[in-house]
Each structure stands twice: as structure tokens, then as C-alpha cells.
Design a protein around this motif. Structure first.
Motif, PDB file in Angstrom:
ATOM      1  N   ARG A 123       1.001  -0.996   0.010  1.00 44.36           N
ATOM      2  CA  ARG A 123      -0.020   0.185   0.025  1.00 44.36           C
ATOM      3  C   ARG A 123       0.872   1.162  -0.001  1.00 44.36           C
ATOM      4  NH1 ARG A 123      -0.114   1.852   5.462  1.00 44.36           N
ATOM      5  NH2 ARG A 123      -0.415   0.283   7.220  1.00 44.36           N
ATOM      6  N   GLN A 124       1.992   1.102   0.338  1.00 46.69           N
ATOM      7  CA  GLN A 124       3.137   2.258   0.323  1.00 46.69           C
ATOM      8  C   GLN A 124       3.732   2.221  -1.011  1.00 46.69           C
ATOM      9  OE1 GLN A 124       5.225   0.717   3.719  1.00 46.69           O
ATOM     10  NE2 GLN A 124       4.103   2.128   5.051  1.00 46.69           N
TER      11      GLN A 124
ATOM     12  N   LEU B  18      -4.345  -6.331  11.571  1.00 43.47           N
ATOM     13  CA  LEU B  18      -4.494  -5.402  10.479  1.00 43.47           C
ATOM     14  C   LEU B  18      -5.294  -4.230  10.635  1.00 43.47           C
ATOM     15  CD1 LEU B  18      -5.611  -8.464   8.212  1.00 43.47           C
ATOM     16  CD2 LEU B  18      -3.437  -7.791   8.267  1.00 43.47           C
ATOM     17  N   PRO B  19      -4.737  -3.183  11.505  1.00 43.15           N
ATOM     18  CA  PRO B  19      -5.472  -2.233  11.828  1.00 43.15           C
ATOM     19  C   PRO B  19      -5.742  -1.175  10.957  1.00 43.15           C
ATOM     20  CG  PRO B  19      -3.216  -2.223  12.598  1.00 43.15           C
ATOM     21  CD  PRO B  19      -3.350  -3.371  12.026  1.00 43.15           C
TER      22      PRO B  19
ATOM     23  N   LYS C  12      -7.012   0.448   6.993  1.00 51.17           N
ATOM     24  CA  LYS C  12      -8.115   0.281   6.331  1.00 51.17           C
ATOM     25  C   LYS C  12      -7.686  -0.496   5.042  1.00 51.17           C
ATOM     26  CE  LYS C  12      -8.118   4.816   4.195  1.00 51.17           C
ATOM     27  NZ  LYS C  12      -9.015   5.921   3.647  1.00 51.17           N
TER      28      LYS C  12
ATOM     29  N   GLN D  67      -6.383  -5.278   5.161  1.00 48.38           N
ATOM     30  CA  GLN D  67      -6.971  -6.485   4.801  1.00 48.38           C
ATOM     31  C   GLN D  67      -6.679  -6.941   3.126  1.00 48.38           C
ATOM     32  OE1 GLN D  67      -9.181  -8.249   7.000  1.00 48.38           O
ATOM     33  NE2 GLN D  67      -9.170  -9.730   5.437  1.00 48.38           N
TER      34      GLN D  67
ATOM     35  N   ARG E  26     -17.069  -6.520   9.491  1.00 51.26           N
ATOM     36  CA  ARG E  26     -15.823  -6.615   8.863  1.00 51.26           C
ATOM     37  C   ARG E  26     -15.430  -7.165   7.536  1.00 51.26           C
ATOM     38  NH1 ARG E  26     -10.300  -9.764  11.664  1.00 51.26           N
ATOM     39  NH2 ARG E  26      -9.013  -9.503   9.737  1.00 51.26           N
TER      40      ARG E  26
ATOM     41  N   GLY F 124     -14.736  -4.922   4.427  1.00 50.79           N
ATOM     42  CA  GLY F 124     -13.493  -5.326   3.816  1.00 50.79           C
ATOM     43  C   GLY F 124     -12.246  -5.005   4.307  1.00 50.79           C
ATOM     44  N   TYR F 125     -12.498  -4.479   5.771  1.00 54.54           N
ATOM     45  CA  TYR F 125     -11.359  -4.046   6.658  1.00 54.54           C
ATOM     46  C   TYR F 125     -11.504  -4.383   8.085  1.00 54.54           C
ATOM     47  CZ  TYR F 125     -14.494   0.049   6.816  1.00 54.54           C
ATOM     48  OH  TYR F 125     -15.470   0.649   6.988  1.00 54.54           O
ATOM     49  N   CYS F 126     -10.650  -4.373   8.885  1.00 57.25           N
ATOM     50  CA  CYS F 126     -10.841  -4.721  10.238  1.00 57.25           C
ATOM     51  C   CYS F 126     -10.499  -3.004  10.732  1.00 57.25           C
ATOM     52  CB  CYS F 126      -9.451  -5.200  10.949  1.00 57.25           C
ATOM     53  SG  CYS F 126      -9.100  -4.909  12.519  1.00 57.25           S
TER      54      CYS F 126
ATOM     55  N   GLY G 146      -9.803  -1.748  13.455  1.00 55.42           N
ATOM     56  CA  GLY G 146      -8.614  -1.558  14.728  1.00 55.42           C
ATOM     57  C   GLY G 146      -8.859  -1.027  16.184  1.00 55.42           C
TER      58      GLY G 146
ATOM     59  N   ASP H 281     -12.404   7.387  -1.134  1.00 50.21           N
ATOM     60  CA  ASP H 281     -11.496   5.999  -1.495  1.00 50.21           C
ATOM     61  C   ASP H 281     -12.567   4.693  -1.792  1.00 50.21           C
ATOM     62  OD1 ASP H 281     -12.438   4.780   0.891  1.00 50.21           O
ATOM     63  OD2 ASP H 281     -10.469   5.114   1.778  1.00 50.21           O
TER      64      ASP H 281
ATOM     65  N   ARG I 157     -13.498   2.669  -0.209  1.00 49.50           N
ATOM     66  CA  ARG I 157     -14.391   2.259   1.180  1.00 49.50           C
ATOM     67  C   ARG I 157     -15.492   3.122   1.605  1.00 49.50           C
ATOM     68  NH1 ARG I 157      -9.177   2.216   1.580  1.00 49.50           N
ATOM     69  NH2 ARG I 157      -8.164   0.309   0.959  1.00 49.50           N
TER      70      ARG I 157
ATOM     71  N   PHE J 235     -14.419   6.223   2.783  1.00 50.23           N
ATOM     72  CA  PHE J 235     -13.826   7.208   3.613  1.00 50.23           C
ATOM     73  C   PHE J 235     -13.013   8.535   2.480  1.00 50.23           C
ATOM     74  CE2 PHE J 235     -13.689   3.406   6.034  1.00 50.23           C
ATOM     75  CZ  PHE J 235     -14.278   4.140   7.384  1.00 50.23           C
ATOM     76  N   PHE J 236     -13.001   9.528   3.072  1.00 53.47           N
ATOM     77  CA  PHE J 236     -12.121  10.696   2.310  1.00 53.47           C
ATOM     78  C   PHE J 236     -10.838  10.057   1.856  1.00 53.47           C
ATOM     79  CE2 PHE J 236     -15.198  13.005   4.623  1.00 53.47           C
ATOM     80  CZ  PHE J 236     -15.940  13.382   3.573  1.00 53.47           C
TER      81      PHE J 236
ATOM     82  N   ASP K   2      -1.564   9.719  -1.878  1.00 55.71           N
ATOM     83  CA  ASP K   2      -0.604   8.596  -1.316  1.00 55.71           C
ATOM     84  C   ASP K   2      -0.823   8.070  -0.151  1.00 55.71           C
ATOM     85  OD1 ASP K   2       1.961   7.656  -1.820  1.00 55.71           O
ATOM     86  OD2 ASP K   2       3.023   9.563  -1.690  1.00 55.71           O
ATOM     87  N   GLU K   3      -2.009   7.572   0.054  1.00 59.91           N
ATOM     88  CA  GLU K   3      -2.759   6.629   0.936  1.00 59.91           C
ATOM     89  C   GLU K   3      -1.557   5.823   1.867  1.00 59.91           C
ATOM     90  OE1 GLU K   3      -5.297   3.081   1.010  1.00 59.91           O
ATOM     91  OE2 GLU K   3      -6.728   4.781   1.089  1.00 59.91           O
ATOM     92  N   GLY K   4      -0.875   5.277   0.880  1.00 61.18           N
ATOM     93  CA  GLY K   4       0.023   4.126   1.722  1.00 61.18           C
ATOM     94  C   GLY K   4       1.124   4.758   2.464  1.00 61.18           C
TER      95      GLY K   4
ATOM     96  N   GLU L  52     -10.854   9.856   7.437  1.00 61.27           N
ATOM     97  CA  GLU L  52     -10.090   9.180   6.762  1.00 61.27           C
ATOM     98  C   GLU L  52     -10.062   7.746   6.669  1.00 61.27           C
ATOM     99  OE1 GLU L  52      -6.323   7.645   5.505  1.00 61.27           O
ATOM    100  OE2 GLU L  52      -6.927   7.768   7.653  1.00 61.27           O
ATOM    101  N   GLY L  53     -10.415   7.274   7.905  1.00 61.40           N
ATOM    102  CA  GLY L  53     -10.339   5.790   7.901  1.00 61.40           C
ATOM    103  C   GLY L  53     -10.639   5.349   9.381  1.00 61.40           C
ATOM    104  N   PRO L  54     -10.802   4.208   9.785  1.00 61.96           N
ATOM    105  CA  PRO L  54     -10.985   3.753  11.419  1.00 61.96           C
ATOM    106  C   PRO L  54      -9.896   4.046  11.805  1.00 61.96           C
ATOM    107  CG  PRO L  54     -11.936   2.034   9.619  1.00 61.96           C
ATOM    108  CD  PRO L  54     -11.164   2.887   8.901  1.00 61.96           C
TER     109      PRO L  54
END
Lengths: 560, 444
Positions: A193-194, A350-351, A353, A356, B256, B260-262, B264, B375, B377, B379-380, B384-386, B404-406
Motif C-alpha cells: 500500500r506504500q 490488520l489495523p 483500512k 485486509q 468486517r 473489507g477491513y478491520c 482496529g 476511497d 471504502r 472514506f475521504f 499517497d494513502e500508503g 479518513e479511516g477507522p
């Protein structure tokens, strides 16, 4: 000059107006015993916090020439700042004013109006008594330097430096080793993801080196630091030579990172140097070099990746291991699609988003994920029990261990040098875990990246940016800071030099003057908590606005 | 004041408030836009926050107070961003401010106006577990401590009948039923979006019985049930029956798979609930039905270790799809597959569904109003999310917090602080002098 105290009772509509007998309060006050030398001027008003009320009060202060002011109204949480504003506007030093809460403490909780009135009078009397012993205090403005020292040239430190360096703010970046980039510079790639992967680190190194507002000091460590937010004097020392650099900076950012705990030190993972067992960092190094190979030079056909090594012993999850182990699994698969890769995990953490998706992608690569409840290692043979299953044993060519991240080796010494706190795990401690996570116990010293706790590259960079945000707000080039005024002061003649206060000060605000043999309070650092005042056995310390005399007068009158 | 001295912050939760205070401290004028009549965000619904079980109000109230008292922050409640025009450091943000019908400057928050109001409706802020009047504050301790009138239910404003009860009850003439909605244009150099998140709709999974059985609760419903300023004043009783639960199942990872995501944070709040339950109902049996335990902060494992076994039994649930909540006559029955895939059954009185954090329901509309992307999902989206970023897809607009996300509160604050840093750098770069300085730099 004879003291003239204005005492203003706010009716607060029916809240005080109907619960307390205000005319009786106004009648009683001028006749209070013990205040014959003082002129007491009691009045009431409908709603003092309203625009009309504030205007009225300001005019009253000016017209009457009050030396002190007592406002009997609501909780200070509601309107203390309102009336401080009124005092300032009317030219009365706000430290000569006091608010008394006769609404929550009297009117609202005592249903017998006479009893509530008695208590209100008692409280007001205690306020009058205290305010007479209060002194004017004045805010000071101190010049600052906006420049910043960053300790540690890894990704967090570089990001902090790049976020702050500009034509009016110089950044000094001290790195212990001979090169920038930290551990992440050795990674062939970051998480998928990076997207830009390891290029990010190379780009950052280049940007730091090319930035004329950043001065990089390689092979350099912090030798000493004294001072406070806006005004630190630090000395950097070369660790290979005797070179010393004196700097004046406004803030210090700690970005000393982490180290991997030795995986072989944990029960069940004791392995010999000759075993084909490796730490995740060793795999990163091989992958970045000749490729991942066994000691014989052959490529492994089967690999076991074991998560959570040391999690129980350390007492924390290191947050990023699940992700980077999947990344490492990807290295093996990229090297040879035929490599059999098995990941043994306890909980898949996997905290983020996007995590996963990475997991689903890894499953798609053919990586075998086994959730286990127990696991042990003997050579490269893995003995384990899956959740819901019995004991099994599998043999592998190679084993990779994800061990817990721990504080880097110089953390404790640096904390001692800067007099900041560590948490129970040995990482630097936040000023407040939730609401102030990048600050430390000392104003102006910040902590970013994995030196604050296990973090990956992205989170470390975000912490660095957060710190840059804090420093931009607190230390504007050309700006000034206003230190706390309700601070402790020491009466030198009474200090016996017992050093008790040094022990109890949580802010490093007291130092010992060896020549005089006494403690000295640095007023710019002191936050006025009063710990030293309470603990001084010889009564040499006092905290401004909370002196013994003020508190004694307030309490005795309230208890009369 | 020129554009680059002013910032619009959308959302007055923890991230939005922290960002506003920092910007004010840096000498900027802040316009803080909040849709609710109060500020504080999701945190103030919780009595205590993990991991230190600090009183949430004690954490947040000083921040709320400072925001409301700051001369540099204009707090606009009951307000929403309608559109934005201009670009790069020169925005005009149009905000629709709904009438409050109570003058904030005149109201002292005595609450005398609620009593005589003849209308009673479900209190949505209390997750509909309690009722409120048509003139109301959502809960005790609301800030600003000034009621608002709900014009949909107010007899007079909805045109149902003439009623002046609240106006007459107010000693300060603060209630003004002639108040009008207004539209305000704000000149701003940058915008921070900190609108928070929503909760996965548990009723979309019929197996779990939410909405069907009164004993099935969402996390916020349970938070309000536990809260001492909540509708039951902190008594844990099951709706409709009033029964005190003796056995409680907390089900992790609800939504979940669908999202499609945990998220956290759910593991941690589930463990916190176990602590809450044991604190108030020491005899109760608590079960956490979990899959992966996600405790990603350095202090979270310790919290987990502190409740595991002592406050809650940990039951491994190997398949959310096969988990079913049904009635067993007196209470509820939870059927699930254990770690070996064998069917298990527990009888309980109450079920708490630890649902995923999802995009706020207003996110789509706000994304359109601001011209920023979301995105996959919902969220805003950040550039360069990653790697790391708080920049939205539109220059000059930044994202912070769970919008932006959980994430947990600490991470929301970190992101807010980072956003402020970026906003200040951005505004600096928008100044005309900055261009000159850059030119000089280049020359040198």
C-alpha cells in the motif's frame, strides 16, 4: 492605600436570585468582622456574564477604583475566563480577582434558602479574605529561537526535519551513525500500500541532503541540554572525534527509533548461530543484497515465518509485524514462485483500512496461513498446534522470526539527559497518551516514530508531521512565548539544600546550585503544579497565587 | 483579514477541536462547522475511554471549553458546508446555518425551558434509548450548554398548534422562535475535514437479531446505557423488559467482512465493555466472541490481559456467517462455530454487537460539496494513502481523524496535529512574500 473590594453577586436569573437571599448577603457583607480597615462594596446584578453585565462590571471597576474584586456567581469552569477578561479590560490585574461559586455549591444543592444564604456568605467571606492576600502577577514574554534539533536521522527524523526547515527556521539533524535513512533504508520495499516503496526513503535522504536549511551532523550524539521551550542550549559531540557543536534551539525532537529484540532470547526460540533461523531484519538485508539464501548459498525451498515472537514476554503487540511478514513472504515468492511459504500467526493484526486487502492479496500468492495457539522451534523444525487442532510438526529449510520491537539502546541515557519520562516498557512516554501523543513531560521536547512505541514507516512519518504541526504553532519565527505565571519561587534564605524538591518536580524545572548549596526554580519551565511547595520541609518554596497565607486565609474563613 | 489567515474546520469532534485550538494558537482565525447543536463528537458519548479508563468528559470538556472560549474560533453549530468556490488558498466556503431558536449570548443554560414543553420525542443522540423535548440539549453536560429547538417537532414551528411554553419559561428572553436559517460565506485559505465516521448497520445482518430482539445492542447504545448522564443514568437494564442482564455476549468483527477491513478499535472497546459490565454487575457472566485480536498500541495488550479470564471468557468464533442470535423464550441464544468448527450454543440476556466503523452518512454529500474524492471504502481519500498524507485530492483541503479511516482517539489527534502542520505550511506557501523568499532562496 486602603483596600477597596468590589463584591458582585450575580443573580443568574432564578438560579441564584431565587435560591439565595441576595438582599441579606448585601446587608451582611459590609458589617463583616475583621475587615474594618477595608472598604467592602457589595452589589448585585441580573446576569453578569451577559454582554450588558460585563460592560456594567468593567465600568464599576473603573468608576469605583477597586483594588480587588470578588464575583459571587457560578462555577469557575463556566465563567472564570469571562471575568478575567473583564478585569483585564478594566485595567485590574486579574490576579487580584476571585470567583466564588454560590450557584452549584450553594443555591442548587441546598433547598433551604436561609441555609444556602448562610453558606454563600461564608464562601464570599472566604473569597474576600483570600483576595486581600493575593498579589499582582504579570505575564512575561520571552524571545524564542524557532530553530529545531532533531536527534536521529531515520525516516521519522528526516520527515520532521523536512516538514520544518524553511528560510526562517533552521533544523539541525544529529545522526549517531555515518549515514541517514535508519533501518528502513535497508528495506527493499515497504508495504504494497506504500506504493512508492523504498524510493521514498531514498527521496527523503536526497531531499534532506539538498535542503540548505537543514544541517546534518553525522556520527554525532547529544552531549548536554539545558533550557526550556523556545530556548534550549544544547551541545552535540562527535562520537569519533572531539568535535563539539554548541547550538541554541527552540525545540528538540527525539527520533531515535527502535531495535529488534533478539528473537533467540525468548523461550521456545533458542536457536544456534548455525541454524537456518533468521530475524526479519536479516532477511531484509539479504533481500537487498545477493538474494535470500541458506548458508550453503542455496535458495530455500520451504520457509516458515513465525509472528508474535516475544509478544507475551514484552507485554505488547508490535503493530506492524503481521504486515511486514506478509511483505517478506512476498520476497520469497518473488524470488521463486515455487517456494513453499507458511506463516504461523496468533492473531492477524490488520489495523489500517488497506491492510485486509494486503492479506487477501497474500493469500492469493499461495502463502499458507496457519493460526496457532502454541508454537516452538527446534532447529528449523516447527512444532505447533493450530487453533482447534492437535500438535503437529513441520520441517522447513529456513525459519524467519518476527520479534518484538523494543526501545533503541540509547533510549534510557537520552531520557536521563533530557530529564523526560519513559513508560513501563522503556519507550518514551507521551505527555498524554490520547490527547497529547507527540509531546513529552517537558514542554518543547517531542518524540516521534518508533521511539514512542512500535510504529511502521507511515505512522512514523505521520508522527513527525504532527510534531511539525505542534512546533509551527508554538514557535513562530519572530514570535514570543508567554510562560506560566503561577509558578514556584524559592526563598533562598530558607532553603537548606536538602534537594527534596528535585525529586518531586516532574518537569525538570528545579536545579541545584552547587556553589550556593540551594535549589533554584527555573520559572520558564515550572508549570506551577505545587509539588515542590507541598514537599519542602523548610518552607522555602512557595507557588505564586497559591501561597500558604492565601490558602490559610481562604480555608479558615470558610470553616469559621 | 486576508484569506490565508483563516481556516474552516468541518466537524467538532476530538480531531476537529484539537486542530481548531492549534490553529487559533498559531494566530489563525478558525471557523468550526458542526452539524449537531453541540460540540465534542463521538468521544463524549463514552463514559470512559480506553486504555486508561479515563473519564471521557474530563478528557474532552476542557478542550470543548477552550474552543468555546477562544476569541479566535467561531463555533458554528447546526451548520453544514454547502459548497466551496475558488482554489489554492482563496476559498469561499458557503455554510448553511440552521436556526437554533435560542440566542447563545443570552442563554445561561438553566434548563427552565424544557419542563413546560409538551412535546416528547425519541432522543437520537441517546441512540433513541431515551426521550427529549422539542427544546432540548442532547444530554446533561452538553456544550455549549444552550438548548436548540427541533422545528420538526415543535408544535408552533411545525404549525401544528400555537404554543409559547418555552418562550414564557425563559427568564432571559433567550428563546426566539422567529430565528431564521442563514447562509454565510466564509473566506478561507484552507479547509480541514474532520467529520468522523459512522457505525456499520447491524440490522443489515438479520442473523444477529438487531432491531428484532430488544436485548441486542450496538456499541453506542451500550455506551449510553452505561453512561451516568445517559437515559438510564447508568443502570444497565434491557430495553422494554427493564431486566438486569446476568449473561452478556459481546460479538466482535460485525461487518468486517462486508466492509473489507478491520476497524482496529473494536477489540479494545469490547474489552472495555467487559470491564464496564463487571464493574456494575460483578456477578454477570461476560463472553467475548472473537476472531483475531487486534491490540496494536503498546499499551493495549496489557488492557486485554487485564480483562481476559477475569472479566470475560474468551470464546473463539470461527465463522461470522454461521453465528446466529435467536430467542430462547426468556432471553437470547447465540449459536456459533468454535475453533474446531463445532457448533456451540450459549444462552444470554444481552448481546452487544461490536460493529465496524464506516464512513459517516454525510460523507458523500460533503465530498460533493467540497469537490474531494473518497476511497473505495467511502472514506475521504488522501493522496499517497500508503505512505502518509493528510492532503485530500483537492489542494488546500486536508483530512483528519476517522473521516479518513477507522482509528483510535490517539491516532485521530496525531492526524489532526499533522493536518495543522500541513495547513500552516500550505498557507505560508500561499503568501505573496513566500514566492519572493523562494526566489531569494533560489538565488542564494
Amino acid at each position: 492605600m486602603k483596600a477597596k473590594i468590589g463584591i458582585y453577586v450575580c443573580e443568574c436569573g432564578p438560579n441564584i436570585g431565587e435560591t439565595i437571599d441576595i438582599p441579606r448577603v448585601l446587608e451582611t457583607i459590609p458589617a463583616l468582622e475583621g475587615y474594618e480597615d477595608v472598604e467592602l462594596v457589595p452589589k448585585s446584578f441580573g446576569l453578569l456574564c451577559s454582554p450588558a453585565g460585563k460592560e456594567y462590571l468593567a465600568k464599576e471597576i473603573t468608576d469605583n477604583g477597586f483594588t480587588h474584586l470578588v464575583v459571587a456567581a457560578c462555577s469557575p469552569r463556566d465563567h472564570n475566563s469571562t471575568f478575567i477578561g473583564v478585569c483585564k479590560e478594566a485595567g485590574l490585574n486579574p490576579y487580584l480577582y476571585k470567583i466564588i461559586n454560590i450557584r452549584e455549591h450553594c443555591g442548587w444543592i441546598i433547598h433551604d434558602k436561609e441555609a444556602a444564604t448562610d453558606k454563600a456568605i461564608q464562601y464570599i467571606r472566604s473569597g474576600i479574605s483570600r483576595v486581600l492576600y493575593q498579589s499582582e502577577l504579570f505575564e512575561r514574554q520571552l524571545e524564542i529561537t524557532p530553530d529545531v534539533l532533531v536527534i536521529g536521522g531515520g525516516i521519522a527524523g528526516m520527515e520532521a526535519a523536512l516538514s520544518l526547515a524553511s528560510h526562517d527556521r533552521k533544523v539541525y539533524l544529529a545522526e549517531k551513525t555515518g549515514e541517514l535513512g535508519g533501518k528502513a533504508a535497508r528495506f527493499a520495499s515497504l508495504l504494497p500500500r506504500q506504493g512508492r516503496g523504498a524510493d521514498v526513503i531514498r527521496e527523503k535522504i536526497k531531499a534532506v541532503e539538498e535542503n540548505e536549511h537543514i544541517r546534518v551532523h553525522l556520527n554525532t550524539e547529544l552531549e548536554s541540554s539545558i533550557g526550556f521551550l523556545g530556548n534550549f542550549e544544547v551541545v552535540l559531540a562527535g562520537n569519533g572525534d572531539d568535535e563539539k557543536t554548541d547550538l541554541k534551539v527552540g525545540a528538540i525532537i527525539i527520533a531515535t527509533g527502535y531495535r529488534m529484540s533478539d528473537p533467540g532470547s525468548f523461550t521456545g526460540y533458542e536457536y544456534a548461530d548455525t541454524d537456518e533461523v533468521y530475524s526479519s531484519l536479516e532477511i531484509e538485508r539479504m533481500n537487498g543484497g545477493e538474494g535470500i539464501a541458506l548458508r550453503s548459498g542455496a535458495k530455500p525451498a520451504s520457509v516458515a515465518l513465525i509472528h508474535c515472537v516475544g509478544r507475551q514476554e514484552k507485554g505488547y503487540c508490535s503493530r506492524i509485524c503481521c504486515n511486514y511478514m506478509m511483505k517478506i513472504a512476498g520476497y520469497f515468492k518473488k524470488q521463486s514462485g515455487a517456494t513453499k511459504v507458511t506463516e504461523f500467526f496468533f492473531d492477524m493484526c490488520l489495523p489500517h483500512k488497506a491492510d485486509q486487502e494486503f492479506f487477501d492479496h497474500s493469500v492469493g500468492l499461495g502463502i499458507d496461513f496457519k493460526r496457532v495457539k502454541e508454537i516452538g522451534l527446534s532447529g528449523t523444525s516447527v512444532e505447533f498446534a493450530e487453533t482447534g487442532g492437535g500438535k503437529q510438526k513441520m520441517d522447513f529449510d529456513m525459519v524467519v522470526l518476527a520479534s518484538a520491537m523494543e526501545p533503541s539502546e540509547d533510549t534510557e541515557a537520552l531520557a536521563g539527559l533530557l530529564e523526560i519520562d519513559l513508560d513501563e516498557r522503556g519507550f518514551f512516554k507521551e505527555a498524554h497518551q490520547t490527547t497529547d501523543p507527540v509531546a513529552t513531560s517537558i514542554d518543547g521536547i517531542f518524540v516521534v516514530g518508533a521511539s514512542q512505541g512500535p510504529r511502521g514507516v507511515s505512522d512514523s512519518m505521520l508522527l513527525a508531521q504532527a510534531t511539525a504541526g505542534r512546533i509551527r504553532c508554538q514557535l513562530k519565527p519572530g514570535g514570543k512565548i508567554v510562560p506560566e505565571v503561577k509558578v514556584s519561587e524559592i526563598m533562598e534564605a530558607y532553603c537548606t539544600g536538602c534537594r527534596t524538591c528535585l525529586e518531586v518536580c516532574g518537569y525538570g524545572a528545579i536545579y541545584f546550585d552547587d556553589q550556593k548549596g540551594i535549589s533554584i526554580v527555573n520559572e520558564a519551565v515550572c508549570r506551577g503544579c505545587g509539588n515542590c511547595f507541598g514537599s519542602c520541609p523548610s518552607g522555602a518554596l512557595r507557588t505564586k497565587h497559591f501561597t500558604n497565607k492565601q490558602l490559610y486565609r481562604e480555608v479558615t474563613e470558610a470553616l469559621k | 483579514m486576508s484569506h490565508h489567515e483563516s481556516v474552516v474546520v468541518v466537524g467538532a469532534g476530538l480531531a476537529g477541536m484539537k486542530a481548531s485550538l492549534m490553529l487559533a494558537h498559531a494566530g489563525k482565525k478558525v471557523h468550526l462547522v458542526e452539524t449537531l447543536p453541540i460540540i465534542g463528537g463521538a468521544t463524549i458519548k463514552n463514559e470512559e475511554s480506553f486504555p486508561n479508563l479515563e473519564c471521557s468528559t474530563c478528557l474532552v470538556a476542557p478542550i470543548q471549553q477552550e474552543v468555546l472560549q477562544s476569541p479566535d474560533i467561531e463555533t458554528m453549530t447546526l451548520s453544514a458546508v454547502e459548497k466551496i468556490e475558488g482554489d489554492k488558498g482563496n476559498f469561499t466556503v458557503t455554510v448553511r446555518k440552521a436556526a437554533r431558536y435560542v440566542k447563545i449570548a443570552d442563554c445561561i443554560g438553566c434548563g427552565m425551558c424544557y419542563e413546560p414543553c409538551p412535546v416528547s420525542v425519541a432522543n437520537e443522540w441517546e441512540e433513541n434509548l431515551g426521550e427529549r423535548k422539542a427544546i432540548y440539549v442532547p444530554c446533561a453536560g452538553s456544550l455549549p450548554n444552550v438548548p436548540a429547538v427541533d422545528k420538526e417537532h415543535c408544535l408552533k414551528l411545525s404549525g401544528k398548534q400555537e404554543c409559547n411554553a418555552c418562550v414564557e419559561a425563559c427568564m432571559f428572553g433567550a428563546v426566539d422562535l422567529d430565528d431564521k436559517d442563514e447562509t454565510v460565506n466564509i473566506e478561507a485559505g484552507a479547509v480541514i475535514v474532520a467529520t468522523g465516521s459512522g457505525m456499520f448497520d447491524a440490522s443489515s445482518l438479520p442473523n444477529l437479531g438487531y432491531g428484532k430482539f430488544p436485548g441486542v445492542y450496538t456499541p453506542f447504545e451500550f455506551e449510553r446505557l452505561f453512561a451516568s448522564n445517559g437515559p438510564t443514568l447508568g443502570e444497565i437494564t434491557i430495553r422494554d423488559t427493564g431486566k438486569v442482564p446476568a449473561k452478556i455476549a459481546i460479538i466482535h468483527c460485525v461487518g468486517r467482512k462486508e466492509q473489507g477491513y478491520c476497524s482496529g478499535v473494536c477489540c479494545m472497546y469490547s474489552f472495555k465493555f467487559a470491564h464496564f459490565l463487571k464493574k456494575k454487575l460483578p456477578e454477570a457472566s461476560v463472553y467475548n466472541l472473537h476472531s483475531d485480536i487486534c491490540v496494536p498500541d503498546k499499551s493495549y495488550q496489557k488492557f486485554f490481559d487485564g480483562v481476559k479470564g477475569t472479566h470475560t471468557e474468551m470464546l473463539y468464533n470461527s465463522s461470522m456467517e454461521d453465528l446466529k442470535v435467536s430467542s430462547n423464550g426468556a432471553g437470547l441464544k447465540v449459536v456459533y462455530l468454535d475453533e474446531a468448527g463445532a457448533e456451540r450454543e450459549i444462552d444470554v440476556d444481552m448481546v452487544i454487537l461490536s460493529v465496524a466503523m464506516v464512513p459517516d452518512e454525510g460523507a458523500l454529500g460533503l465530498a460533493e460539496a467540497l469537490g474531494i474524492e473518497r476511497d473505495a471504502r467511502g472514506f475521504f481519500k488522501v493522496l499517497d494513502e500508503g505512505i502518509v498524507s493528510v492532503e485530500s485530492s483537492r489542494e488546500g483541503i486536508f483530512i483528519a481523524g476517522t473521516a479518513e479511516g477507522p482509528k483510535d482517539s490517539q491516532s485521530s489527534v496525531i492526524q489532526a496535529e499533522a493536518a495543522v502542520g500541513q495547513v500552516l505550511a500550505f498557507l505560508e506557501s500561499c503568501r505573496p512574500e513566500a514566492a519572493e523568499a523562494l526566489a531569494e532562496d533560489l538565488k542564494a
